[in-house]
Design an enzyme around this catalytic site. Sequence first.
Site, mmCIF file in Angstrom:
data_model
loop_
_atom_site.group_PDB
_atom_site.id
_atom_site.type_symbol
_atom_site.label_atom_id
_atom_site.label_comp_id
_atom_site.label_asym_id
_atom_site.label_seq_id
_atom_site.Cartn_x
_atom_site.Cartn_y
_atom_site.Cartn_z
ATOM 1 N N ARG A 1 5.223 5.310 1.770
ATOM 2 C CA ARG A 1 4.222 5.113 2.816
ATOM 3 C C ARG A 1 4.051 3.611 3.093
ATOM 4 N NH1 ARG A 1 -2.336 5.616 2.819
ATOM 5 N NH2 ARG A 1 -2.556 5.526 5.091
ATOM 6 N N HIS A 2 3.699 3.267 4.313
ATOM 7 C CA HIS A 2 3.441 1.865 4.662
ATOM 8 C C HIS A 2 2.311 1.295 3.814
ATOM 9 C CE1 HIS A 2 -0.278 3.009 6.691
ATOM 10 N NE2 HIS A 2 0.393 3.992 7.278
ATOM 11 N N GLY A 3 2.154 -0.025 3.842
ATOM 12 C CA GLY A 3 1.114 -0.692 3.074
ATOM 13 C C GLY A 3 -0.214 -0.743 3.802
#
Length: 484
Positions: free
Chosen positions: A83-85
């Site tokens: 998942r993105h940050g």
Amino acid sequence: MFPVLLPADRVLLTAASLLWTRLFCSSLSVPDIPHIATYFGTKTRYEDAYPHLLQDVSSVNTSVLRPPATERCSPVHLTAVIRHGSRYPTAKNIRRIQRLSELVRTGASRGSAGSWLQELQSRWVMWYTEDMDGQLVMKGRDDLRQLAKRLSVLFPSLLSEENVRRRRITFLTSSKHRCVSSVEAFQEGLLLRGGGARGGARGGDSEVEYSHQVDDELMRFFDRCRGYVEGVENNLTALQEVEKFKHGEEMEGVRRRMTERLNLHHEHLTPDLVEAAFFLCSYELSIKSLHSPWCFLFDDHDAKVLEYKSDLKHYWKRSHGHVINGLSSCPLFHHIFRNLDKAGRPRRCVSVVSLRSTEASPEPASVLVGHAETLLPLLSLLGLHKDQTPPTADNYHLQHGRSFRASQIVPYAANVVFVVYDCERGPRLQLLVNEMPVRFPGLDTEDAPLYRDVRAAYRHLLDGCDFHKECEGTMVGRAPNIEL
């Protein structure tokens, strides 16, 4: 030591995680962290979900790699879905924050409230703007850099600087800006680990370019699945449990206590604005590492209620609540197993002429960056985080030990890693979720079962799970999954 996530251990893991958070947060070496930091659902910082990282963000526990001790094994491939940050709020949430801040500034009266209310009214500035709209923040880039460094310590032969430079690793991403920025940051982390480029610009004396492809068919499969869009996302009845809880006794209690703390008229503070204040506490922490005065509006009980409301949404909208939620991830599921097949099939075919293997070596790694909405359906399809009793609007008090907690499963930078080992008895596969070992359902006796056994366990999906049939066919099979 990190425990294996067997069903009986999940309650203990959650309790231990919360205990560790409180112990770490009381340490002088850790910044001031809100006591409710572990309840922010998908807006939880990775290090608050796994608080050993609060002390040392580079901490790596190599004992999580668990091929059989009785066999000689070496990792030959990994596929990571990440998942993105940490990110800015979406434009929708920024508009809610704007309404909330104006309401508190003009409508709240201090009464017996502490200095935090004075700070909200006189010193807190509404600094969020709609053009931020979910973009990755600097902390989010660091989330991915640090994750890349830790994974490269676990798998130095697979996630090496040389493999990045020679483009032996495949990087795929969602088209969303926060995901593109995240996959860039992950590549930076691998190069920094090897002493290479800073900021992804230079490595040693040579210029380094990012190497990734955008693939929304894989990373945003939910947008393309008509059965999901019509049957769940745009179907008001599909999320009726969420709506019932939103206007139920527990949420009304949170709303009432918040209006009392602010001395507001009850009708002015809607459930959406209550949630906006809760998320504002999380944004200030994840973006600026601040213990925001907004956090003082909530106690532990309030935070647990709001977390549950968020978990209801993700359960029924993205996970086990409806069968189509998991089936929508069929394209990603098949893509992952095509990768694993290349590494997980014995490579012993030898040419008589050359006396060398006639099969090409598998790529060392494949890294795919997407969203919480990417990971949750995939984990659902794999049969993970299934509680015996589904969460509903009416059983909140029975769900305190639930496995399905988005705060633990899909915080910022959440990751699902499939590791193929070449072992003496044949290829084996291990699953890591957020850098912790998780056993495949039905294969609970081994951390890294034989790859052929994993394929057998998921044979019904490998031979089926047809995206066109599931997403474009009739609505049969899309009813709520009430047998969980």
